[in-house]
Write a protein that holds these residues in place. Structure first.
Motif, PDB file in Angstrom:
ATOM      1  N   VAL A  50       0.839  -1.204   0.000  1.00  0.00           N
ATOM      2  CA  VAL A  50       0.000   0.000   0.000  1.00  0.00           C
ATOM      3  C   VAL A  50       0.874   1.254   0.000  1.00  0.00           C
ATOM      4  CG1 VAL A  50      -1.747   1.287   1.270  1.00  0.00           C
ATOM      5  CG2 VAL A  50      -1.888  -1.198   1.128  1.00  0.00           C
ATOM      6  N   THR A  51       1.960   1.220   0.753  1.00  0.00           N
ATOM      7  CA  THR A  51       2.852   2.376   0.807  1.00  0.00           C
ATOM      8  C   THR A  51       3.580   2.574  -0.517  1.00  0.00           C
ATOM      9  OG1 THR A  51       3.185   1.884   3.155  1.00  0.00           O
ATOM     10  CG2 THR A  51       4.670   3.472   2.150  1.00  0.00           C
ATOM     11  N   VAL A  52       3.965   1.482  -1.168  1.00  0.00           N
ATOM     12  CA  VAL A  52       4.590   1.582  -2.488  1.00  0.00           C
ATOM     13  C   VAL A  52       3.625   2.218  -3.482  1.00  0.00           C
ATOM     14  CG1 VAL A  52       5.414   0.242  -4.463  1.00  0.00           C
ATOM     15  CG2 VAL A  52       6.227  -0.306  -2.160  1.00  0.00           C
ATOM     16  N   LEU A  53       2.361   1.831  -3.416  1.00  0.00           N
ATOM     17  CA  LEU A  53       1.374   2.406  -4.320  1.00  0.00           C
ATOM     18  C   LEU A  53       1.186   3.903  -4.045  1.00  0.00           C
ATOM     19  CD1 LEU A  53      -1.283  -0.451  -4.342  1.00  0.00           C
ATOM     20  CD2 LEU A  53       0.406   0.102  -6.094  1.00  0.00           C
ATOM     21  N   PHE A  54       1.232   4.289  -2.776  1.00  0.00           N
ATOM     22  CA  PHE A  54       1.162   5.720  -2.461  1.00  0.00           C
ATOM     23  C   PHE A  54       2.366   6.453  -3.042  1.00  0.00           C
ATOM     24  CE2 PHE A  54       2.578   9.233   0.223  1.00  0.00           C
ATOM     25  CZ  PHE A  54       1.457  10.045   0.190  1.00  0.00           C
ATOM     26  N   ALA A  83      -5.812  18.985 -20.675  1.00  0.00           N
ATOM     27  CA  ALA A  83      -5.344  17.608 -20.854  1.00  0.00           C
ATOM     28  C   ALA A  83      -4.973  16.987 -19.514  1.00  0.00           C
ATOM     29  CB  ALA A  83      -4.144  17.594 -21.801  1.00  0.00           C
ATOM     30  N   ALA A  84      -4.360  17.783 -18.625  1.00  0.00           N
ATOM     31  CA  ALA A  84      -3.996  17.271 -17.308  1.00  0.00           C
ATOM     32  C   ALA A  84      -5.235  16.890 -16.505  1.00  0.00           C
ATOM     33  CB  ALA A  84      -3.171  18.318 -16.556  1.00  0.00           C
ATOM     34  N   LEU A  85      -6.289  17.690 -16.595  1.00  0.00           N
ATOM     35  CA  LEU A  85      -7.510  17.379 -15.853  1.00  0.00           C
ATOM     36  C   LEU A  85      -8.191  16.131 -16.405  1.00  0.00           C
ATOM     37  CD1 LEU A  85      -9.004  20.955 -15.334  1.00  0.00           C
ATOM     38  CD2 LEU A  85      -7.769  19.534 -13.691  1.00  0.00           C
ATOM     39  N   LEU A  86      -8.179  15.971 -17.737  1.00  0.00           N
ATOM     40  CA  LEU A  86      -8.741  14.754 -18.325  1.00  0.00           C
ATOM     41  C   LEU A  86      -7.944  13.520 -17.891  1.00  0.00           C
ATOM     42  CD1 LEU A  86      -9.577  15.975 -21.959  1.00  0.00           C
ATOM     43  CD2 LEU A  86     -11.204  15.409 -20.136  1.00  0.00           C
ATOM     44  N   LEU A  87      -6.621  13.653 -17.862  1.00  0.00           N
ATOM     45  CA  LEU A  87      -5.780  12.540 -17.419  1.00  0.00           C
ATOM     46  C   LEU A  87      -6.035  12.222 -15.946  1.00  0.00           C
ATOM     47  CD1 LEU A  87      -3.509  10.509 -17.937  1.00  0.00           C
ATOM     48  CD2 LEU A  87      -1.862  12.329 -17.414  1.00  0.00           C
ATOM     49  N   SER A  88      -6.214  13.252 -15.133  1.00  0.00           N
ATOM     50  CA  SER A  88      -6.490  13.034 -13.712  1.00  0.00           C
ATOM     51  C   SER A  88      -7.821  12.316 -13.519  1.00  0.00           C
ATOM     52  CB  SER A  88      -6.502  14.376 -12.971  1.00  0.00           C
ATOM     53  OG  SER A  88      -6.715  14.194 -11.590  1.00  0.00           O
ATOM     54  N   ALA A  89      -8.828  12.698 -14.318  1.00  0.00           N
ATOM     55  CA  ALA A  89     -10.125  12.019 -14.219  1.00  0.00           C
ATOM     56  C   ALA A  89     -10.013  10.555 -14.628  1.00  0.00           C
ATOM     57  CB  ALA A  89     -11.145  12.741 -15.095  1.00  0.00           C
ATOM     58  N   ALA A  90      -9.278  10.301 -15.724  1.00  0.00           N
ATOM     59  CA  ALA A  90      -9.089   8.914 -16.149  1.00  0.00           C
ATOM     60  C   ALA A  90      -8.301   8.120 -15.115  1.00  0.00           C
ATOM     61  CB  ALA A  90      -8.362   8.890 -17.502  1.00  0.00           C
ATOM     62  N   ALA A  91      -7.304   8.766 -14.506  1.00  0.00           N
ATOM     63  CA  ALA A  91      -6.508   8.094 -13.484  1.00  0.00           C
ATOM     64  C   ALA A  91      -7.340   7.766 -12.262  1.00  0.00           C
ATOM     65  CB  ALA A  91      -5.317   8.977 -13.090  1.00  0.00           C
ATOM     66  N   PRO A  95      -8.468   2.991 -10.979  1.00  0.00           N
ATOM     67  CA  PRO A  95      -8.520   2.139  -9.790  1.00  0.00           C
ATOM     68  C   PRO A  95      -9.942   1.789  -9.377  1.00  0.00           C
ATOM     69  CG  PRO A  95      -7.051   4.011  -9.465  1.00  0.00           C
ATOM     70  CD  PRO A  95      -7.841   4.272 -10.711  1.00  0.00           C
ATOM     71  N   THR A  96     -10.909   2.641  -9.709  1.00  0.00           N
ATOM     72  CA  THR A  96     -12.303   2.349  -9.382  1.00  0.00           C
ATOM     73  C   THR A  96     -12.805   1.165 -10.197  1.00  0.00           C
ATOM     74  OG1 THR A  96     -12.663   4.691  -8.902  1.00  0.00           O
ATOM     75  CG2 THR A  96     -14.616   3.334  -9.251  1.00  0.00           C
ATOM     76  N   ALA A  97     -12.404   1.129 -11.470  1.00  0.00           N
ATOM     77  CA  ALA A  97     -12.849   0.043 -12.334  1.00  0.00           C
ATOM     78  C   ALA A  97     -12.186  -1.283 -11.979  1.00  0.00           C
ATOM     79  CB  ALA A  97     -12.556   0.391 -13.799  1.00  0.00           C
ATOM     80  N   ALA A  98     -11.001  -1.226 -11.396  1.00  0.00           N
ATOM     81  CA  ALA A  98     -10.288  -2.458 -11.025  1.00  0.00           C
ATOM     82  C   ALA A  98      -9.708  -2.275  -9.628  1.00  0.00           C
ATOM     83  CB  ALA A  98      -9.193  -2.760 -12.040  1.00  0.00           C
ATOM     84  N   ALA A  99     -10.599  -2.106  -8.654  1.00  0.00           N
ATOM     85  CA  ALA A  99     -10.182  -1.750  -7.295  1.00  0.00           C
ATOM     86  C   ALA A  99      -9.341  -2.828  -6.628  1.00  0.00           C
ATOM     87  CB  ALA A  99     -11.414  -1.450  -6.437  1.00  0.00           C
ATOM     88  N   SER A 100      -9.509  -4.087  -7.062  1.00  0.00           N
ATOM     89  CA  SER A 100      -8.765  -5.171  -6.421  1.00  0.00           C
ATOM     90  C   SER A 100      -7.442  -5.473  -7.106  1.00  0.00           C
ATOM     91  CB  SER A 100      -9.629  -6.442  -6.399  1.00  0.00           C
ATOM     92  OG  SER A 100      -9.961  -6.839  -7.720  1.00  0.00           O
ATOM     93  N   SER A 101      -7.061  -4.657  -8.081  1.00  0.00           N
ATOM     94  CA  SER A 101      -5.837  -4.889  -8.843  1.00  0.00           C
ATOM     95  C   SER A 101      -4.751  -3.897  -8.425  1.00  0.00           C
ATOM     96  CB  SER A 101      -6.096  -4.758 -10.336  1.00  0.00           C
ATOM     97  OG  SER A 101      -4.887  -4.754 -11.063  1.00  0.00           O
ATOM     98  N   PRO A 102      -3.681  -4.355  -7.770  1.00  0.00           N
ATOM     99  CA  PRO A 102      -2.587  -3.434  -7.439  1.00  0.00           C
ATOM    100  C   PRO A 102      -1.976  -2.781  -8.672  1.00  0.00           C
ATOM    101  CG  PRO A 102      -2.382  -5.471  -6.188  1.00  0.00           C
ATOM    102  CD  PRO A 102      -3.462  -5.697  -7.210  1.00  0.00           C
ATOM    103  N   ALA A 103      -1.922  -3.509  -9.792  1.00  0.00           N
ATOM    104  CA  ALA A 103      -1.352  -2.930 -11.013  1.00  0.00           C
ATOM    105  C   ALA A 103      -2.187  -1.750 -11.497  1.00  0.00           C
ATOM    106  CB  ALA A 103      -1.251  -3.998 -12.091  1.00  0.00           C
ATOM    107  N   GLY A 108      -2.869   4.070 -11.966  1.00  0.00           N
ATOM    108  CA  GLY A 108      -3.647   5.259 -11.649  1.00  0.00           C
ATOM    109  C   GLY A 108      -2.847   6.276 -10.862  1.00  0.00           C
ATOM    110  N   ARG A 109      -2.053   5.812  -9.884  1.00  0.00           N
ATOM    111  CA  ARG A 109      -1.227   6.725  -9.100  1.00  0.00           C
ATOM    112  C   ARG A 109      -0.161   7.398  -9.972  1.00  0.00           C
ATOM    113  NH1 ARG A 109      -2.182   9.312  -4.928  1.00  0.00           N
ATOM    114  NH2 ARG A 109      -0.116   9.105  -4.004  1.00  0.00           N
TER     115      ARG A 109
END
Length: 323
Positions: A50-54, A83-91, A95-103, A108-109
């Protein structure tokens, strides 16, 4: 009788769109904090993972900071920010679409960091020239600014990344909410404390920086007590102190940079301080990796001791080497 002309709507403040863009980028950067509690408790992910993902936010942020200015010069500020805001929204959606996937969370991070870096630097291009070299080489930057820089985000991340999980068992069922409250409290106090740095700032001393470092050290010691006693209340107290230290060290560092460079060079030289300050994002990872060697109360106390050493260095050189 002639009708009176319609009252013109008030003009939108010029800073509002830019402020809203930065707020949106900041939201994307910080939304992971309460979700980390979900990954720990419900997904049973290892704390180090979890810390690595942060921390994965940082490798995306730094290239974004470096490339955002040149991209804005070439394509325009608005295009880059949009473009940055669109990328942030996609990011945020990934993780919401694949919440159980660390990858997926890691991707997303990383993308969130890139988006935040572009949004932050689009309005301030980075042309690394003579003033940047002079600033980096100035003794006041080396002995006053640099020793305090890691405390900026080191304080904030200890408050809302490290401490809440240590008392999660004391708030069963509410760990994500508690993490979000601590994050909001830390960052809010940081914003409120920043004007105090301006009042404390003095041309011949570094008392604003020293005050911020003392506050961070106090927050680390209270955090150590909170971890030792599993105290939710002390975590909140530590969040207030660390948030205040975050705000003071952030603003005082920028004030010191402003003393070392002319206004025309401030956008570039300010990134030197930001780059050093973002090293504090590695603090939770460092603590998570070393947690097997010593308990968190001892680790946090050790960080406070290191902070005292940095405080001594800054105090020792704060009255010398004027800009």
């Amino acid at each position: 009788m002639e009708a009176s002309p319609a009252t013109a709507p008030p003009a939108v403040p010029r800073w509002l769109p830019a402020g809203a863009a930065l707020a949106a980028a900041g939201w994307g950067a910080n939304q992971f904090t309460p979700l980390a509690a979900v990954h720990r408790t419900q997904e049973q992910w290892h704390p180090v993972l979890v810390t690595v993902l942060f921390t994965a936010y940082l490798p995306g942020l730094l290239p974004g900071l470096l490339l955002g200015g040149p991209a804005a010069d070439r394509f325009g500020r608005r295009r880059v920010v949009r473009a940055a805001l669109l990328l942030s929204a996609a990011a945020s959606a990934l993780p919401t679409a694949a919440a159980s996937s660390p990858a997926a969370v890691c991707a997303g991070r990383l993308a969130t960091g890139v988006a935040a870096g572009f949004a932050l630097s689009a309005g301030a291009p980075l042309r690394l020239g003579g003033w940047c070299r002079r600033t980096v080489g100035h003794p006041r930057f080396v002995w006053v600014v640099l020793p305090a820089s890691p405390a900026v985000f080191g304080a904030a991340t200890v408050a809302y990344v490290v401490l809440p999980p240590l008392v999660a068992d004391e708030v069963p069922g509410y760990a994500p909410l508690f993490s979000g409250v601590v994050a909001a409290l830390t960052l809010s106090v940081g914003v409120v404390a920043q004007p105090l740095a301006v009042r404390l700032h003095h041309a011949r001393t570094a008392r604003a920086t020293l005050a911020g470092m003392v506050t961070v050290i106090g927050g680390l010691l209270v955090g150590a007590l909170a971890a030792y006693g599993d105290s939710v209340t002390l975590v909140l107290v530590a969040a207030v102190l660390l948030g205040a230290g975050y705000g003071l060290t952030l603003d005082s560092g920028l004030l010191e940079i402003a003393r070392l460079a002319p206004p025309s060079a401030l956008p570039s030289t300010a990134f030197l301080h930001q780059g050093a300050a973002y090293s504090g994002f590695l603090t939770p990872l460092l603590l998570a990796v070393t947690a097997g060697a010593a308990p968190y109360p001892a680790l946090l106390t050790g960080m406070a001791v290191v902070g005292l050493l940095c405080l001594w260095v800054t105090a020792r050189f704060s009255r010398g080497n004027p800009p």
